[in-house]
Enzyme design. Structure first.
Site, short mmCIF file in Angstrom:
data_model
loop_
_atom_site.label_atom_id
_atom_site.label_comp_id
_atom_site.label_asym_id
_atom_site.label_seq_id
_atom_site.Cartn_x
_atom_site.Cartn_y
_atom_site.Cartn_z
N HIS A 107 0.84 -1.19 0.00
CA HIS A 107 0.00 0.00 0.00
C HIS A 107 0.89 1.25 0.00
CE1 HIS A 107 -3.24 -2.76 1.30
NE2 HIS A 107 -4.03 -1.85 0.75
N LYS A 162 -0.13 4.77 4.70
CA LYS A 162 -0.97 3.82 5.43
C LYS A 162 -0.25 3.35 6.68
CE LYS A 162 -3.65 -0.40 4.86
NZ LYS A 162 -4.79 0.20 5.57
#
Length: 257
Positions: free
Chosen positions: A134, A138
């Protein structure tokens, strides 16, 4: 008459949801609030609200939904699942990921786990793994979807969660990439889902909100319940291997964060 919509969370996903909702004639966004917005008591009741805020705020948003009789879709991160234990006075949908494609991959992951179990029973060593990547912003790792895929793989294989290698990377602006791998000395089978745009999750959140308002009774639902309407005709009985279970109660959102 348009469905009235409220939005908790004005970050990346919240902004995408608002943009897509504003472009639709069948939805009316009555309010969208972030962490600095007015408290819940200042918000009017709507047909359905979507919560893509933070873990700490979910309890208050649930309490508000109960008081106002508002259905609630929760895609927030890392909150306590006991908050939705017991009887609920409204419809609540919990989604660790708003992509129906991910729901499909999770079902196929359980089937792949069963294949791994059959291979292992023949005396062939089998390695199981889930990997996810990701964007660098994040915070949680592994992602909620990675945890759901790990659980589906372990359940299908009849093994422990600890037997599924799980890795996470945080790189650049990657929206979300999940890969499930089963490897033996003779072959490797890989399932992969890559999200290219956050609008995938925004559109899924709106689909979930619309679907939730059509349920005949209050209670707890997951994206799996919605996905059954779409995927069961495609998968038939094998889909039952990854049907609603502990995975569907995961409350750690991922690529929407």
């Amino acid at each position: 008459m348009p469905t009235s919509l409220g939005l908790f969370g004005t970050g990346r996903l919240g902004s995408a949801i608002r943009r897509l909702a504003d472009a639709r004639d069948d939805l009316e966004v009555r309010w969208a609030v972030g962490s600095e917005g007015p408290g819940e008591d200042a918000l009017e009741a709507v047909d359905v609200a979507i919560d893509v805020s933070t873990a700490d705020a979910v309890a208050d948003h649930l309490a508000w939904a109960h008081r106002t009789g508002t259905d609630l879709v929760i895609g927030a991160t890392g909150w306590d699942p006991s908050l939705v234990d017991g009887e609920l006075p409204v419809r609540v949908l919990v989604a660790p990921n708003f992509s129906l494609g991910v729901a499909l991959v999770r079902r196929l992951t359980a089937v792949l786990g069963a294949y791994a179990a059959a291979t292992g029973s023949a005396g062939t060593p089998v390695d199981l793994a889930v990997a996810e990547t990701h964007h660098r912003h994040k915070v949680d790792a592994p992602s909620g979807t990675a945890l759901a895929l790990r659980e589906a793989l372990a359940r299908g294989a009849g093994t422990r969660l600890e037997d599924v290698q799980t890795t996470s990377l945080r790189l650049g602006e990657v929206v979300g990439d999940h890969e499930v791998t089963v490897t033996t000395a003779l072959e490797t089978v890989i399932l992969r889902h890559a999200a290219h745009d956050r609008d995938l999750f925004a559109a899924g959140a709106l689909t979930a909100a619309g679907w939730l308002t059509t349920r005949p009774h209050p209670g707890l639902f997951t994206l799996d319940d919605l996905a059954e309407d779409h995927l069961r005709p495609l998968l038939g009985d094998p889909a039952e291997q990854a049907g609603p279970g502990p995975t569907t109660r995961s409350t750690t959102a991922d690529a929407h964060a």
